[in-house]
Design a protein around this motif. Structure first.
Motif, PDB file in Angstrom:
ATOM      1  N   MET A   1       0.937  -0.675   0.443  1.00  0.00           N
ATOM      2  CA  MET A   1      -0.005   0.483  -0.689  1.00  0.00           C
ATOM      3  C   MET A   1       0.837   1.505  -0.147  1.00  0.00           C
ATOM      4  O   MET A   1       1.930   1.330   0.464  1.00  0.00           O
ATOM      5  CB  MET A   1      -0.549  -0.055   0.984  1.00  0.00           C
ATOM      6  N   ILE A   3       1.588   4.165   2.082  1.00  0.00           N
ATOM      7  CA  ILE A   3       1.077   4.383   3.118  1.00  0.00           C
ATOM      8  C   ILE A   3       1.032   6.176   3.227  1.00  0.00           C
ATOM      9  O   ILE A   3       0.784   6.494   3.833  1.00  0.00           O
ATOM     10  CB  ILE A   3       3.152   3.962   4.274  1.00  0.00           C
ATOM     11  N   SER A  36      -8.892   3.225   2.518  1.00  0.00           N
ATOM     12  CA  SER A  36      -7.583   3.199   2.811  1.00  0.00           C
ATOM     13  C   SER A  36      -7.351   3.005   4.323  1.00  0.00           C
ATOM     14  O   SER A  36      -6.312   3.011   4.492  1.00  0.00           O
ATOM     15  CB  SER A  36      -7.250   4.906   2.247  1.00  0.00           C
ATOM     16  N   ASP A  39      -6.800  -0.306   5.062  1.00  0.00           N
ATOM     17  CA  ASP A  39      -5.872  -1.032   4.947  1.00  0.00           C
ATOM     18  C   ASP A  39      -4.773  -0.060   6.195  1.00  0.00           C
ATOM     19  O   ASP A  39      -4.028  -1.080   6.518  1.00  0.00           O
ATOM     20  CB  ASP A  39      -5.574  -0.383   3.017  1.00  0.00           C
ATOM     21  N   LEU A  40      -5.087   0.630   5.877  1.00  0.00           N
ATOM     22  CA  LEU A  40      -3.920   1.571   7.154  1.00  0.00           C
ATOM     23  C   LEU A  40      -3.769   0.720   8.166  1.00  0.00           C
ATOM     24  O   LEU A  40      -2.946   0.699   9.171  1.00  0.00           O
ATOM     25  CB  LEU A  40      -4.397   2.757   7.465  1.00  0.00           C
ATOM     26  N   HIS A  43      -2.487  -2.695   7.675  1.00  0.00           N
ATOM     27  CA  HIS A  43      -1.165  -2.375   7.918  1.00  0.00           C
ATOM     28  C   HIS A  43      -0.162  -1.527   9.404  1.00  0.00           C
ATOM     29  O   HIS A  43       1.188  -2.840   9.420  1.00  0.00           O
ATOM     30  CB  HIS A  43      -0.787  -1.420   7.136  1.00  0.00           C
ATOM     31  N   LEU A  44      -0.794  -1.547  10.421  1.00  0.00           N
ATOM     32  CA  LEU A  44      -0.562  -0.702  11.753  1.00  0.00           C
ATOM     33  C   LEU A  44      -0.480  -2.457  12.360  1.00  0.00           C
ATOM     34  O   LEU A  44      -0.052  -2.281  13.403  1.00  0.00           O
ATOM     35  CB  LEU A  44      -1.169   0.415  11.910  1.00  0.00           C
ATOM     36  N   ARG A  45      -1.713  -2.666  12.271  1.00  0.00           N
ATOM     37  CA  ARG A  45      -2.435  -3.699  13.443  1.00  0.00           C
ATOM     38  C   ARG A  45      -2.771  -2.680  14.511  1.00  0.00           C
ATOM     39  O   ARG A  45      -2.545  -3.160  15.866  1.00  0.00           O
ATOM     40  CB  ARG A  45      -1.545  -5.444  13.708  1.00  0.00           C
TER      41      ARG A  45
END
Length: 316
Positions: A1, A3, A36, A39-40, A43-45
């Motif tokens: 992605m 970022i 978005s 997904d972020l 990505h960051l959990r």
């Protein structure tokens, strides 16, 4: 992605508290913005935003991440601008904060003059008495009545000195007489300006004003222009900044009282973050302020002196 792209979207959603409004401001679809953010978070959990059908709210992790994003995106923006030569050409939006009075009487007229020289710079000006957090609130610079800088990453440039003067309306003076000594203020109605820079109120070297002025203050307000208007309505004696008093005294709407007294003296400064590559719009605006504002403040002084020499005589 991507970022950085996702961070931009996250910051905008946080600013607007709305996926739809953020999408409109960025020119994206709402599903794209929502995806978005999702997904972020994957990505960051970490959960950044709590969403309901009516509103969005940042989580604790979201607030922490937002502050980091703002710093990182600002650094990235500066890097891009420096590479593109933004330190050479003034353009873009300049966000600025100023106290009400100095902003209304001097900063706005100077913005009008500066805009003729730099037509590619847009201004967003916030006027209030409260002192903002320059970085947290996203300002490029702050006009301040306090030149002290608590953060070593800030630069303060003094623009001039101002002070406050006692005034009253002509009809009030006709009816109640003109005070010739500070001690005589206790016999007059006192109009008070609530000024955060002077929490004790009227401050004059060598005087305890609590012992001098009338304990009854019939009118208190937090905007200098409003206290001046109250004096024009002949409600009593007021203490207002020189830049507020000058035009009213020149027009004869107010009479200067105790013309040798200068109270609530203050230094006007411009404060901005210290950067090696200073954005051209900030640099040129600061240079313009340093060249122009002192002249305007001197004009205030001349108007006050002229008004003092032409004031009413005692008892008239």
């Amino acid at each position: 992605m991507d970022i950085v792209h996702a961070m931009h979207i996250f910051v905008r959603v946080a600013e607007f508290n709305s996926f739809t409004a953020a999408a409109d401001s960025l020119g994206y679809s709402t599903p794209h913005v929502s995806r978005s953010i999702s997904d972020l978070e994957v990505h960051l959990r970490a959960k950044l935003i709590n969403r309901t059908t009516r509103k969005v709210a940042l989580t604790e992790a979201g607030y922490r991440y937002l502050e980091r994003c703002k710093v990182l995106l600002e650094d990235l923006k500066l890097a891009e601008l420096e590479a593109a030569g933004a330190h050479l050409e003034a353009f873009g939006k300049l966000r600025m904060h100023s106290p009400n009075g100095i902003g209304h009487y001097h900063i706005i007229p100077l913005i009008a003059k500066y805009a003729q020289l730099q037509p590619n710079v847009d201004f967003e000006l916030n006027l209030s008495q409260a002192s903002p957090d320059l970085l947290a609130e996203g300002y490029d610079l702050v006009i301040s009545a306090d030149s002290r800088v608590s953060d070593s990453s800030f630069i303060a440039r003094e623009l001039g000195e101002t002070y406050s003067v006692f005034c009253a309306g002509p009809a009030y003076i006709q009816e109640h007489g003109l005070p010739e000594e500070i001690d005589q203020l206790k016999d007059h109605a006192c109009l008070r300006l609530h000024d955060l820079s002077f929490p004790k109120g009227w401050e004059i070297d060598g005087y305890d004003m609590d012992e001098v002025i009338s304990p009854r203050q019939m009118f208190t307000v937090n905007v200098a222009g409003s206290i001046a208007q109250a004096a024009k309505e002949n409600m009593g004696v007021c203490l207002i900044p020189s830049y507020v008093a000058a035009s009213s005294i020149a027009k004869g709407d107010l009479i200067r009282v105790l013309p040798t007294v200068k109270a609530n003296q203050r230094s006007i400064s411009v404060i901005y973050p210290s950067r090696h590559f200073l954005d051209a719009k900030v640099r040129t605006w600061v240079e313009f302020l340093k060249a122009q504002l002192p002249t305007r403040l001197q004009g205030d002084e001349a108007a006050l002196q002229a008004g003092a020499s032409g004031r009413l005589a005692p008892g008239h």
